[in-house]
Enzyme design. Sequence first.
Site, mmCIF file in Angstrom:
data_model
loop_
_atom_site.group_PDB
_atom_site.id
_atom_site.type_symbol
_atom_site.label_atom_id
_atom_site.label_comp_id
_atom_site.label_asym_id
_atom_site.label_seq_id
_atom_site.Cartn_x
_atom_site.Cartn_y
_atom_site.Cartn_z
ATOM 1 N N TYR A 60 40.839 -56.347 25.946
ATOM 2 C CA TYR A 60 40.142 -55.336 24.947
ATOM 3 C C TYR A 60 39.916 -56.275 23.820
ATOM 4 C CZ TYR A 60 42.376 -51.283 27.497
ATOM 5 O OH TYR A 60 42.392 -50.428 28.266
ATOM 6 N N PHE A 220 40.472 -42.358 29.637
ATOM 7 C CA PHE A 220 39.328 -41.469 29.658
ATOM 8 C C PHE A 220 39.724 -39.966 29.793
ATOM 9 C CE2 PHE A 220 37.150 -45.332 31.583
ATOM 10 C CZ PHE A 220 37.155 -46.095 30.598
ATOM 11 N N LEU A 222 39.340 -38.076 27.025
ATOM 12 C CA LEU A 222 38.521 -37.569 26.067
ATOM 13 C C LEU A 222 36.964 -37.847 26.398
ATOM 14 C CD1 LEU A 222 40.177 -38.270 22.667
ATOM 15 C CD2 LEU A 222 39.895 -36.030 23.748
ATOM 16 N N GLY A 229 31.800 -45.114 27.218
ATOM 17 C CA GLY A 229 30.839 -44.633 26.094
ATOM 18 C C GLY A 229 31.575 -43.549 25.061
ATOM 19 N N GLY A 230 32.697 -43.289 25.203
ATOM 20 C CA GLY A 230 33.403 -42.330 24.262
ATOM 21 C C GLY A 230 33.509 -41.059 24.483
#
Length: 297
Positions: A60, A220, A222, A229-230
């Site tokens: 990360y 993931f 959320l 991509g968020g």
Amino acid sequence: MPTEITAAAAGHWTLGDRTVHRMGFGSMRITAHPDRDRALRVVRRAVELGVDHLDTAAFYVSPGGTLNVGTGPARYATELIRAALAPYPDHLVIATKVGFRYDPATGLHEETGPAALRAQVEENLRRLGRDHLDLVNLRIVKRPVPDSVAERFGALAALRDAGLIRHLGLSNVRLDHLDEAQTIAPVVCVQNKYALDNRSDQDALVRECGVRGIAYVPFFALAGVNREGGARTDHAAAVHAVARAHGVTPQQVRLAWTLHQGPHVLAIPGTGDPEHVAENVAAAALRLTPDDLAALG
């Protein structure tokens, strides 16, 4: 003044010999912003709110990295965690992953040999400033054909026996991988992609982990199909309806749904925004009704 909601509202689960709140924190996104102090505030805020289970990995890193964003000098999530929290609280559990290495010139690479896995464990130890790792997840590429994790998981089990790792887990795996790994060493968690709107074939594995007393830790939750991509903003109508009924955000509904999938399910929402940390943690207190869960599907 209302009492601030903490991660304790989610309840607890045991990872090996460590008990943690089911609401944790994922660190991938703290590397994205070039403001180092902002990242430190995010991590410290999560711990202030009772988070005692952090998820990270030495790969990360930004610029580039898994998020493919950013400019400036390299920002490693593991090093930001160390800067924010060392000396670490005794109750804190840091889970990391091995199986991949990031090279700024050539990108992310799967590395599977025992020597490479040991080097990744040692990199995590160095960047976190630890003499052992609380929990290491073996991250694999899940292929459509039968494959084995025995050699890789066995290499990590040997490092566990040597005292470099306390507990072992698996990431991005199938049930047959879990079956194989459990013949080699105890598995305390499975960390797979799983979200309200991106469940694929995971429901059965979630249930089986519960039967076996293994934590299931979705990533993931959320972002869903947005992945790196968020967090999603295009929520289904049912998500919006449940959010309005409870006076919360759609993102909080998604996290609450995650926690409602079983007492062994942990949430590790990630953010690089200090303002979002308290909102994510507050989802630990959201109790969905049977009608809510039925509407969400």
